[in-house]
Design a protein around this motif. Structure first.
Motif, PDB file in Angstrom:
ATOM      1  N   ILE A 178      38.684 -34.394   1.680  1.00 26.03           N
ATOM      2  CA  ILE A 178      38.350 -34.278   3.218  1.00 26.03           C
ATOM      3  C   ILE A 178      37.523 -35.041   3.621  1.00 26.03           C
ATOM      4  O   ILE A 178      37.438 -36.030   4.762  1.00 26.03           O
ATOM      5  N   PRO A 179      36.498 -35.866   2.765  1.00 25.76           N
ATOM      6  CA  PRO A 179      35.993 -36.739   3.783  1.00 25.76           C
ATOM      7  C   PRO A 179      36.395 -37.865   4.415  1.00 25.76           C
ATOM      8  O   PRO A 179      36.372 -38.262   5.148  1.00 25.76           O
ATOM      9  N   THR A 180      37.517 -38.487   3.490  1.00 25.99           N
ATOM     10  CA  THR A 180      38.942 -39.292   4.078  1.00 25.99           C
ATOM     11  C   THR A 180      38.642 -38.684   5.772  1.00 25.99           C
ATOM     12  O   THR A 180      39.461 -39.533   6.306  1.00 25.99           O
ATOM     13  N   LEU A 181      39.420 -37.630   5.172  1.00 32.53           N
ATOM     14  CA  LEU A 181      40.627 -36.763   6.802  1.00 32.53           C
ATOM     15  C   LEU A 181      39.212 -36.844   7.927  1.00 32.53           C
ATOM     16  O   LEU A 181      39.267 -37.518   8.892  1.00 32.53           O
ATOM     17  N   ILE A 182      37.724 -36.850   7.234  1.00 35.05           N
ATOM     18  CA  ILE A 182      36.784 -36.690   8.620  1.00 35.05           C
ATOM     19  C   ILE A 182      36.511 -38.243   9.082  1.00 35.05           C
ATOM     20  O   ILE A 182      36.012 -38.330  10.187  1.00 35.05           O
ATOM     21  N   LEU A 183      36.595 -39.417   8.423  1.00 31.30           N
ATOM     22  CA  LEU A 183      35.987 -40.237   8.477  1.00 31.30           C
ATOM     23  C   LEU A 183      37.060 -40.626   9.401  1.00 31.30           C
ATOM     24  O   LEU A 183      37.027 -41.508  10.282  1.00 31.30           O
ATOM     25  N   MET A 184      38.114 -40.688   8.607  1.00 31.44           N
ATOM     26  CA  MET A 184      39.943 -40.615   9.904  1.00 31.44           C
ATOM     27  C   MET A 184      39.399 -40.437  10.895  1.00 31.44           C
ATOM     28  O   MET A 184      40.437 -40.426  11.775  1.00 31.44           O
ATOM     29  N   PHE A 185      39.181 -39.389  11.325  1.00 29.80           N
ATOM     30  CA  PHE A 185      38.982 -38.243  12.545  1.00 29.80           C
ATOM     31  C   PHE A 185      37.652 -38.954  13.639  1.00 29.80           C
ATOM     32  O   PHE A 185      38.648 -39.513  14.783  1.00 29.80           O
ATOM     33  N   PHE A 186      36.864 -39.635  12.610  1.00 28.70           N
ATOM     34  CA  PHE A 186      36.335 -40.753  13.699  1.00 28.70           C
ATOM     35  C   PHE A 186      36.544 -42.009  13.985  1.00 28.70           C
ATOM     36  O   PHE A 186      36.831 -42.461  15.162  1.00 28.70           O
ATOM     37  N   MET A 187      37.327 -42.159  12.744  1.00 30.33           N
ATOM     38  CA  MET A 187      37.982 -43.665  13.391  1.00 30.33           C
ATOM     39  C   MET A 187      38.935 -43.964  14.301  1.00 30.33           C
ATOM     40  O   MET A 187      38.937 -44.867  15.038  1.00 30.33           O
ATOM     41  N   GLY A 188      39.442 -43.097  14.285  1.00 31.23           N
ATOM     42  CA  GLY A 188      41.017 -42.404  15.487  1.00 31.23           C
ATOM     43  C   GLY A 188      40.245 -42.114  16.802  1.00 31.23           C
ATOM     44  O   GLY A 188      40.619 -42.750  18.119  1.00 31.23           O
ATOM     45  N   LEU A 189      39.246 -41.630  16.883  1.00 27.25           N
ATOM     46  CA  LEU A 189      38.431 -40.922  17.763  1.00 27.25           C
ATOM     47  C   LEU A 189      37.779 -42.520  18.477  1.00 27.25           C
ATOM     48  O   LEU A 189      38.118 -42.661  19.714  1.00 27.25           O
ATOM     49  N   PHE A 190      36.972 -43.208  18.029  1.00 27.73           N
ATOM     50  CA  PHE A 190      36.957 -44.862  18.430  1.00 27.73           C
ATOM     51  C   PHE A 190      37.719 -45.377  18.943  1.00 27.73           C
ATOM     52  O   PHE A 190      37.109 -46.093  19.394  1.00 27.73           O
ATOM     53  N   LEU A 191      38.354 -45.506  18.265  1.00 29.14           N
ATOM     54  CA  LEU A 191      39.554 -46.426  17.968  1.00 29.14           C
ATOM     55  C   LEU A 191      40.802 -46.341  19.443  1.00 29.14           C
ATOM     56  O   LEU A 191      40.900 -47.196  19.974  1.00 29.14           O
ATOM     57  N   GLY A 192      39.887 -44.825  19.318  1.00 26.12           N
ATOM     58  CA  GLY A 192      41.123 -44.407  21.006  1.00 26.12           C
ATOM     59  C   GLY A 192      40.788 -45.109  22.326  1.00 26.12           C
ATOM     60  O   GLY A 192      40.969 -45.549  23.067  1.00 26.12           O
ATOM     61  N   GLY A 193      39.349 -45.079  21.534  1.00 23.38           N
ATOM     62  CA  GLY A 193      38.278 -45.209  22.684  1.00 23.38           C
ATOM     63  C   GLY A 193      38.483 -47.101  23.359  1.00 23.38           C
ATOM     64  O   GLY A 193      38.344 -47.209  24.344  1.00 23.38           O
ATOM     65  N   MET A 194      37.858 -47.654  22.389  1.00 23.70           N
ATOM     66  CA  MET A 194      38.174 -48.713  21.717  1.00 23.70           C
ATOM     67  C   MET A 194      39.325 -49.384  23.341  1.00 23.70           C
ATOM     68  O   MET A 194      39.195 -50.805  23.344  1.00 23.70           O
ATOM     69  N   LEU A 195      40.918 -48.627  22.144  1.00 25.76           N
ATOM     70  CA  LEU A 195      42.148 -49.449  22.751  1.00 25.76           C
ATOM     71  C   LEU A 195      42.390 -48.936  24.388  1.00 25.76           C
ATOM     72  O   LEU A 195      42.619 -50.592  25.274  1.00 25.76           O
ATOM     73  N   ALA A 196      41.752 -48.141  24.923  1.00 30.21           N
ATOM     74  CA  ALA A 196      41.974 -47.845  26.091  1.00 30.21           C
ATOM     75  C   ALA A 196      40.957 -47.919  26.730  1.00 30.21           C
ATOM     76  O   ALA A 196      41.576 -48.895  28.360  1.00 30.21           O
ATOM     77  N   MET A 197      39.856 -47.934  26.776  1.00 29.87           N
ATOM     78  CA  MET A 197      38.801 -49.769  27.910  1.00 29.87           C
ATOM     79  C   MET A 197      39.152 -50.926  27.878  1.00 29.87           C
ATOM     80  O   MET A 197      38.816 -51.112  28.625  1.00 29.87           O
ATOM     81  N   GLY A 198      39.214 -51.246  26.467  1.00 32.01           N
ATOM     82  CA  GLY A 198      39.740 -52.928  26.622  1.00 32.01           C
ATOM     83  C   GLY A 198      40.969 -52.808  27.018  1.00 32.01           C
ATOM     84  O   GLY A 198      41.697 -53.825  27.733  1.00 32.01           O
ATOM     85  N   LYS A 199      42.335 -52.172  27.643  1.00 32.49           N
ATOM     86  CA  LYS A 199      43.535 -52.230  28.303  1.00 32.49           C
ATOM     87  C   LYS A 199      43.095 -52.211  29.689  1.00 32.49           C
ATOM     88  O   LYS A 199      43.813 -52.871  30.234  1.00 32.49           O
ATOM     89  N   ALA A 200      41.834 -51.200  30.343  1.00 37.93           N
ATOM     90  CA  ALA A 200      41.761 -50.853  31.777  1.00 37.93           C
ATOM     91  C   ALA A 200      40.764 -52.236  32.458  1.00 37.93           C
ATOM     92  O   ALA A 200      40.669 -52.131  33.308  1.00 37.93           O
ATOM     93  N   ILE A 201      40.199 -52.221  30.984  1.00 40.33           N
ATOM     94  CA  ILE A 201      39.238 -53.877  31.212  1.00 40.33           C
ATOM     95  C   ILE A 201      39.688 -54.614  32.240  1.00 40.33           C
ATOM     96  O   ILE A 201      38.337 -55.195  33.233  1.00 40.33           O
ATOM     97  N   PRO A 202      40.580 -55.462  32.120  1.00 42.42           N
ATOM     98  CA  PRO A 202      40.919 -56.030  33.694  1.00 42.42           C
ATOM     99  C   PRO A 202      41.100 -55.439  35.324  1.00 42.42           C
ATOM    100  O   PRO A 202      40.832 -57.071  35.212  1.00 42.42           O
ATOM    101  N   ALA A 203      41.000 -54.063  34.545  1.00 38.14           N
ATOM    102  CA  ALA A 203      41.258 -53.675  36.453  1.00 38.14           C
ATOM    103  C   ALA A 203      39.885 -53.436  36.675  1.00 38.14           C
ATOM    104  O   ALA A 203      39.507 -53.010  37.957  1.00 38.14           O
ATOM    105  N   LEU A 204      38.916 -53.576  35.516  1.00 41.58           N
ATOM    106  CA  LEU A 204      37.272 -52.832  36.056  1.00 41.58           C
ATOM    107  C   LEU A 204      36.307 -53.744  36.535  1.00 41.58           C
ATOM    108  O   LEU A 204      35.584 -54.614  36.845  1.00 41.58           O
TER     109      LEU A 204
END
Length: 416
Positions: free
Chosen positions: A299-325
């Motif tokens: 369960i601790p691993t699953l919780i960590l993966m939740f936050f890892m995914g949340l943060f990584l999703g934000g990093m990926l989406a904003m990282g790809k959007a930055i050129p337009a910003l």
């Protein structure tokens, strides 16, 4: 100035989503079958990482060119060529029998992903201008997450690696047909007639910020692909051989990335300045990745993966959007800028896991390799955040950028 929204934009976004989903499935299926292919071929973790990330080398070699060609001739035709090459590589990989042939066929498969990565920011900005771009980019990135999730979950269920690669080949054909019949270039045009591809590339390479966002995305994708490449193998070992549960956690983590890629841009858009938000996101990701192989498996691993995914999703989406910003970037040059960024993105995805982090960990901590690998991935996230801080301050959404530019133009007109 308002930009027109066309109703067929949803079809275009759906095509981008599905195509990226299948392309990512084809790439991440190799990490998904880690527990099959590593003993089947006798690969070391470093060799395995090299094969997994060979598709990204195509982006290193052709990312800038494919982005500029997309500006020049339109995304549809350039991407169509990339997909034809992708299909050829996918069928070649089915019959690959050794390390070298697996590497080369995987490299050939990467042409389509390289082309899509180079042109995606431009296409999404055209079809989803203003504040619609952030959520649209999140949906697009979500396609990669879904593809990765399916690959990581399905991977261990194949009897042998050739069966998995054959499934990829069939999916490749489907991708080619979807793109050919459903994708359309933007009605207002996306070709750049003012200058040649070479001149366009030279122009964008003079921008310091283009180099900085490219270095930033190098670290983001170094973090992302390192974590994904060794997730199934690492969690299976950490969970005492519980491959089924490990693959489930891996698959769910990719879903969390998908969720993060959609909701995090919307949350970030509520802030005024992007740099400090991205820095905090990257620091949080560093902490989470360092804890994955420290806290008890389950369960601790699953919780960590939740936050890892949340943060990584934000990093990926904003990282790809930055050129337009970024300020001072001509929208007509976004394909070329995307090509430069995509090249660095693919360098990070290609070399960080197999050529840098895994070999170092094998030498320094041979008894705890996967812990070291995830710490290395976390360091990449931290370096991405520090690189963002070198950029000029920018708004958190394209809509905010447009409003700032309009206010600036109004103020300039009043002073004249």
């Amino acid at each position: 100035m308002d930009e027109k929204l066309y109703p067929q934009r949803w079809i275009i976004l759906a095509v981008l989503f599905v195509v990226l989903c299948i392309l990512q499935f084809s790439v991440i299926l190799t990490p998904g079958i880690a527990t099959i292919i590593m003993p089947e071929y006798g690969f070391t973790p470093a060799q395995f990482g090299i094969i997994c990330n060979m598709p990204f080398l195509a982006g290193v070699l052709f990312g800038i060119l494919s982005g500029s060609l997309g500006d020049r001739y339109g995304t549809k035709i350039v991407m169509l060529i990339g997909l034809i090459i992708f299909v050829a590589g996918a069928f070649w990989r089915v019959f690959a029998t050794d390390f070298i042939s697996l590497c080369i066929s995987s490299l050939v498969m990467g042409f389509a992903l390289a082309t899509l990565n180079s042109n995606s920011t431009k296409v999404i900005r055209l079809w989803f201008p203003g504040k619609a771009m952030g959520p649209a980019m999140g949906v697009y990135v979500c396609g990669a997450c879904i593809g990765a999730s399916v690959a990581l979950k399905m991977g261990p269920s194949f009897a042998k690696s050739a069966d998995a690669f054959l499934a990829c080949a069939y999916a490749a054909v489907a991708t080619l047909l979807i793109w050919f019949f459903l994708f359309r270039n933007h009605p207002d045009g996306e070709k750049s007639e003012e200058e040649s591809s070479l001149q366009q590339i030279k122009s964008v390479l003079k921008e310091k910020n283009v180099w900085l966002i490219s270095i930033m995305i190098f670290f983001v994708f170094g973090c992302s692909t390192t974590a994904q490449t060794y997730m199934n193998a690492g969690l299976a070992e950490y969970g005492s051989g519980n491959i089924e549960f490990a693959s489930t956690i891996s698959a769910v983590s990719a879903i969390f990335v998908a969720i993060g890629s959609i909701i995090m841009p919307a949350i970030i858009a509520k802030f005024k300045k992007l740099r400090p938000v991205m820095l905090m996101l990257c620091i949080a990701q560093f902490i989470v990745l360092c804890l994955v192989f420290i806290l008890p498996f389950g369960i601790p691993t699953l919780i960590l993966m939740f936050f890892m995914g949340l943060f990584l999703g934000g990093m990926l989406a904003m990282g790809k959007a930055i050129p337009a910003l970024l300020p001072n970037i001509n929208p007509r040059d976004l394909g070329a800028v995307g090509g430069v960024q995509s090249t660095f993105q693919n360098i990070g995805a290609w070399c960080v896991a197999g050529y840098i982090i895994a070999p170092i960990c094998q030498v320094l901590i041979p008894g705890n390799v996967y812990f070291g690998i995830y710490v290395g991935a976390g360091i990449c996230a931290l370096l991405a955040g520090l690189t963002v801080m070198l950029l000029p301050e920018m708004p958190t959404s394209l809509d905010a950028k447009i409003k700032m530019e309009e206010m600036g133009n109004t103020a300039a007109n009043q002073n004249t």
